[in-house]
Structure formats: structure tokens, C-alpha cells
Design a protein around this motif. Structure first.
Motif, mmCIF file in Angstrom:
data_model
loop_
_atom_site.group_PDB
_atom_site.id
_atom_site.type_symbol
_atom_site.label_atom_id
_atom_site.label_comp_id
_atom_site.label_asym_id
_atom_site.label_seq_id
_atom_site.Cartn_x
_atom_site.Cartn_y
_atom_site.Cartn_z
ATOM 1 N N ARG A 1 4.424 7.848 15.760
ATOM 2 C CA ARG A 1 3.934 6.903 14.753
ATOM 3 C C ARG A 1 4.763 5.628 14.716
ATOM 4 O O ARG A 1 4.390 4.666 14.039
ATOM 5 C CB ARG A 1 3.952 7.558 13.373
ATOM 6 N N ASP B 1 3.157 3.548 11.128
ATOM 7 C CA ASP B 1 1.736 3.198 11.139
ATOM 8 C C ASP B 1 1.303 2.628 12.483
ATOM 9 O O ASP B 1 0.254 1.993 12.586
ATOM 10 C CB ASP B 1 1.447 2.186 10.019
ATOM 11 N N ILE C 1 2.888 2.236 2.290
ATOM 12 C CA ILE C 1 2.938 2.832 3.626
ATOM 13 C C ILE C 1 4.144 2.278 4.372
ATOM 14 O O ILE C 1 4.437 1.079 4.311
ATOM 15 C CB ILE C 1 1.635 2.557 4.403
ATOM 16 N N LEU D 1 0.822 -1.209 0.000
ATOM 17 C CA LEU D 1 0.000 0.000 0.000
ATOM 18 C C LEU D 1 0.858 1.261 0.000
ATOM 19 O O LEU D 1 0.329 2.369 0.133
ATOM 20 C CB LEU D 1 -0.917 0.002 1.231
ATOM 21 N N ARG E 1 0.353 4.285 15.073
ATOM 22 C CA ARG E 1 -0.748 5.072 15.641
ATOM 23 C C ARG E 1 -2.027 4.895 14.827
ATOM 24 O O ARG E 1 -3.089 4.588 15.376
ATOM 25 C CB ARG E 1 -0.355 6.550 15.707
ATOM 26 N N ALA E 2 -1.946 5.059 13.516
ATOM 27 C CA ALA E 2 -3.144 4.983 12.672
ATOM 28 C C ALA E 2 -3.592 3.543 12.434
ATOM 29 O O ALA E 2 -4.788 3.286 12.264
ATOM 30 C CB ALA E 2 -2.879 5.676 11.337
ATOM 31 N N LEU E 3 -2.633 2.604 12.393
ATOM 32 C CA LEU E 3 -2.928 1.190 12.117
ATOM 33 C C LEU E 3 -3.779 1.048 10.850
ATOM 34 O O LEU E 3 -4.811 0.377 10.825
ATOM 35 C CB LEU E 3 -3.612 0.536 13.316
ATOM 36 N N THR E 4 -3.296 1.680 9.789
ATOM 37 C CA THR E 4 -3.989 1.633 8.504
ATOM 38 C C THR E 4 -3.804 0.296 7.806
ATOM 39 O O THR E 4 -4.715 -0.204 7.140
ATOM 40 C CB THR E 4 -3.457 2.762 7.595
ATOM 41 N N THR E 5 -2.635 -0.293 7.961
ATOM 42 C CA THR E 5 -2.277 -1.489 7.196
ATOM 43 C C THR E 5 -2.589 -2.760 7.974
ATOM 44 O O THR E 5 -2.539 -2.783 9.211
ATOM 45 C CB THR E 5 -0.776 -1.476 6.866
ATOM 46 N N LYS F 1 -1.563 -3.691 12.047
ATOM 47 C CA LYS F 1 -2.590 -4.181 12.975
ATOM 48 C C LYS F 1 -2.172 -5.512 13.591
ATOM 49 O O LYS F 1 -2.345 -5.738 14.796
ATOM 50 C CB LYS F 1 -3.921 -4.341 12.239
#
Length: 497
Positions: A261, A167, A162, A160, A169-173, A177
Motif C-alpha cells: 500500500r 493509499d 486516510i 478524509l 494501491r487503492a488510490l481512494t484519495t 491519485k
């Protein structure tokens, strides 16, 4: 009352306190680990011959250890492109340790070392006492490849695009996660965040490559030291001392500016004493096999220290004494080279680096040289250096050949040409292609004339350094230094321009 009766206790109490302090510091002798270093070849995983392996290469190795019944394994989930993210565990101790590697797909040195550690933990030999002590006191958890999609294309970011280590903090991927979830599930007391860094970092303002760089990440912007972060810091002090025997002066530390992050900073804030280990460069070790061995050794030493709790006795002030990661080093520095520009001649030093190019099979690397600094480089160092103070700088000559003549040219013929001052071949019957050319000395060009101003900032570094009679002494080809007075060997690659 006799005052002498009070003098004796007054003298004894400080002595007793000193004795207790000394006993605390030295009551946990370290197990001798020299034999582990010496016997490393027993444990080195032979299937991982270089650092450009893929997820599919690791799966049979993981299965081998699962079949041994010593490790337990599970699939934590899948990457964005559907590759498994695997978790292996071993040990029955009360202290939990989580180690994860290759969050960045092109940072695989520690991944190799983890599989060497798996082999070490799986055998029985004269290091059994060391091995059993770790496994009886620790519960070890490994996630050896967090970013398998990045590893597939040998790139830092995931599919992605990223950066997984930005990541937390956002845990987008899905990968971020998964890592956050396993940490929340097992609640380790210690964590090891395993990465690679550029080989161009130096240990402070020195010529020494930063072979290993550490960090005890900060959990807040004020960079406070609570017990959790202090434990990570003390563990680094122990590892630094261990490394000095095998890479003296080549250990550094990162700036501890807080990055909310990042996983290291985040886990530190969650109560996990987290150590960042970055694998840099070491002389004549482009595939990082010696650095792999260093990772193997210091991680095992750290695990033993955690099991023994000997890190508690380290002096935190020794962490401050580790030099900072800096960028004072170039791949090649040519001192006092003669330069011509607009008819004006002057002398200046040249800083040359070689950028990595990933080959189309994503399993091998090539290099492209670039002249990145020119001028007074008295504060800089080169991993290789040449003094051109008494030498002339000449453009490389161009040899015109048919394509078939180039294809059939022997290495001995190529050496003769470069000793005569040739650096390029131009085909007389077709255009040559651009890009890396493996295991050659000469470059390819479609130009018919040599550039008299071949040395310039941002240009590709290809030139001859000759004596006053214009006899070539050194050649710089694609940023690689060739000493023409010594045995000449093929370069990793020359280049087609």
C-alpha cells in the motif's frame, strides 16, 4: 615453446583487470561540497522559520520561483478540501528525478529543505559548477506538499482521515491519485519519498538518536534486489557516508518488509529507484532546523551522485551495515529512583517521554510528560539522564496563591519556589484550567495535598530528587529535568492538571 612467454601474460592479465576495476571505482571524483555546507545560510529560506507552516505560507514562495523563470510550475489538482497540489520542475538533463514531501501533514522537515534547495538552484555563486552539473544532467520534479489539508491541522492523515502512504494501491484519495498520475506521466528514473519519524528512534541498540533513517523499499514480499532497487540502495550508501561527517553514528535504516500500500514500494515496483528519507531527532533541535540542513545537504549530494552516476561504484554490502531503526531511547531516564508504593520502598529506573500536543492555532506545539517505563532499564538510554542512586524521591509541594498572584509572579520568584521543592500552584480563589502553560516552571493543580506516591507507571512525572538532608537537587516537572544546581531556564511548557 618457451613457457616464460606465457607466464608474463598470465601475470599481466590480473593486474590489468585490477587496474580497470580501480579506475572504474575512482574515475569519477566527487566535487567538493564543503562550501555548500558552510554557505547554507545563503540558501536557507527565511520565510520558513519553524516547521509548523501551512499551504498558504508556501504559495508566495512557489510564485517567487515561478517569477524567476528558472522553474516551471503547474497545479496538478486539488486536495479534498480544495487546496492546490503544486509541481515545480527545473533542469534539462536526460535523467528524471521526482521528489515529494509531506504526504503526512505533520512531517515538514524535508519540505523546508526543498525550498532551501530551490533557492540554491536559483542563484549564481562559487558553487556554480556543482549547480550547473546537476541541472545539465538531471530533470528535477518536486511536489513539496502532497497533503496540504493535513498540514493545515498539523496531523498525519488527510481530511478524509486516510494515511496517504497507505493509499498507493487503492488510490481512494485525490492526493494519492495526483501523486500516482505525475509519476506515471514523467516516468522518473529516481524518486525521493520524504518524511519525518519520531525523535525516539535510535540508531541500533545505542543512545544515539536516529537523526536520519533510510530505506530502499522492497517491491515484493521476497524483498528481491533487482537493478532498480540496487540503485536506490547504493545511493543510500553514498548519503550515509556523507552524513557521518555531520551526524556521526546517528543514521539508521528501516525494516524492508514489503508494504504494497506504500508509495515507495509501489514506485520501486514500477521501475523508479526510490529512496525513503525519514527525519528523526537531534539534540537540542526541537524544531528540526539542523535536520533541515542535513536534508538539504544529502539531497543535493544525492542529486549530484545521480548526475555523475558515481553511486554505481558503491558497495551494496555497506547498506547492510547501517544499523536498524530501534526504540531503545526515552526523552528522560532517571536511574535508580526511590519509589514508594503501599508503604513499600524500592529503587527502579524510570523511562519518561513527552508527547506532543498541537496548540489550538495549529502553528505551535506543547508537551505533556508521561512515565512510560519503570524497572530494570539497563538496555535503554535517555537523551537526558539523571542518577538518583543516592537521592530521595519527594512529591512536589503545592503553593497556594490567588490567581492574580500567579499572573504577576516573576520568573525569579518561580525559581525560588522550585528550589524549595514546590512543583504546583493551587489557586485559593478559583479553579485553574487544564492544559499546557507556556514558559513556566510550576504546574497548576486543583488538589490541596501532595501525593506521597507521586511516582508511578502511567502517571504524570512531577517529583523532586533531593539529597539525604532533603535539599532538592533535581526537579522533574511535566517530564522535563531541571538541574537545580545550575542555571534554571523556563520550560517549553508546564501543565495544568
Amino acid at each position: 615453446m618457451n613457457k616464460k612467454l606465457f607466464i608474463i601474460p598470465a601475470l599481466i592479465i590480473p593486474i590489468l583487470l585490477l587496474s580497470w576495476s580501480m579506475r572504474k571505482k575512482f574515475s569519477r571524483p566527487e566535487i567538493e561540497t564543503t562550501t555548500i555546507w558552510q554557505n547554507y545560510s545563503r540558501y536557507k529560506e527565511p520565510a520558513l522559520k519553524n516547521r509548523m507552516f501551512k499551504h498558504s505560507d508556501l504559495l508566495p514562495l512557489i510564485q517567487k520561483h515561478v517569477n524567476s523563470k528558472l522553474f516551471t510550475s503547474e497545479i496538478l489538482g486539488n486536495s479534498f478540501q480544495g487546496r492546490s497540489i503544486n509541481h515545480l520542475s527545473i533542469g534539462k538533463g536526460k535523467i528524471k528525478v521526482l521528489l515529494w514531501s509531506q504526504m503526512h501533514g505533520d512531517e515538514s522537515t524535508a519540505t523546508m529543505a526543498l525550498f532551501d534547495i530551490f533557492n540554491f538552484l536559483s542563484v549564481s555563486d562559487d558553487n556554480d559548477d556543482f549547480r550547473k552539473f546537476i541541472l545539465n544532467n538531471l530533470e528535477l520534479h518536486f511536489v513539496p506538499m502532497v497533503n496540504p489539508d493535513g498540514a493545515e491541522k498539523w496531523k498525519r492523515r488527510n481530511a478524509l482521515d486516510i494515511d496517504l502512504n497507505r493509499d498507493a494501491r487503492a488510490l481512494t484519495t485525490p492526493e494519492a491519485k495526483i501523486l500516482a498520475q505525475i509519476a506515471d506521466k514523467i516516468k522518473p528514473q529516481f524518486g525521493f519519498n520524504l518524511h519525518d519519524q519520531s525523535s525516539l528512534y535510535s540508531a541500533g541498540n545505542t543512545k544515539h538518536q536516529a537523526t536520519i533513517s533510510f530505506l530502499a523499499p522492497a517491491y515484493n514480499y521476497s524483498r528481491d534486489l533487482n537493478d532498480v532497487r540496487t540503485n536506490a540502495t547504493k545511493l543510500i550508501v553514498m548519503m550515509n557516508r556523507t552524513l557521518q561527517k555531520y551526524a556521526p553514528g546517528q543514521v539508521a535504516k528501516y525494516s524492508d518488509a514489503h508494504e504494497p500500500r506504500g508509495f515507495g514500494d509501489t514506485f520501486q515496483g514500477k521501475g523508479i529507484s526510490t529512496v525513503l528519507i525519514e527525519s528523526g531527532g537531534y539534540p537540542n533541535d526541537p524544531d528540526k532546523q539542523y535536520i533541515r540542513k542535513l536534508n538539504f545537504y544529502i539531497i543535493l549530494s544525492a542529486l549530484h551522485s545521480i548526475a555523475q552516476k558515481s553511486y554505481e561504484d558503491e558497495d551494496i554490502e555497506d547498506y547492510a551495515a547501517i544499523p536498524e531503526n530501534t526504540r531503545f531511547v526515552f526523552d528522560l531516564v532517571v536511574r535508580n529512583a526511590e519509589i514508594t508504593k503501599g508503604g513499600y520502598k524500592y529503587r527502579a529506573s524510570l523511562g519518561i517521554n513527552r508527547a506532543i500536543i498541537v496548540d489550538t492555532d495549529y502553528r505551535s506545539l506543547s508537551y505533556r510528560g508521561s512515565l512510560e517505563e519503570l524497572g530494570d532499564m539497563g538496555n535503554n538510554f535517555g537523551y537526558e539522564e539523571a542518577d538518583a542512586s543516592l537521592l530521595l524521591s519527594l512529591p512536589g509541594k503545592i503553593k497556594v496563591l490567588k490567581k492574580v498572584e500567579w499572573d504577576n509572579m516573576s520568573f525569579e520568584e518561580e525559581k525560588v519556589l522550585i528550589q524549595q521543592g514546590y512543583l504546583f500552584v493551587k489557586f485559593s480563589d478559583k479553579r485553574s484550567s487544564s492544559g499546557p502553560i507556556k514558559n513556566r516552571l510550576l504546574n497548576l493543580t486543583n488538589s490541596s495535598t501532595a501525593n506521597p506516591e507521586a511516582i508511578g507507571l502511567g502517571r504524570y512525572p512531577n517529583f523532586i530528587l533531593a539529597d539525604q538532608n532533603k535539599k532538592p537537587v533535581y526537579a522533574v516537572s511535566n517530564g522535563f529535568l531541571i538541574d537545580l544546581t545550575k542555571e534554571i531556564k523556563a520550560l517549553p511548557n508546564s501543565f495544568g492538571y
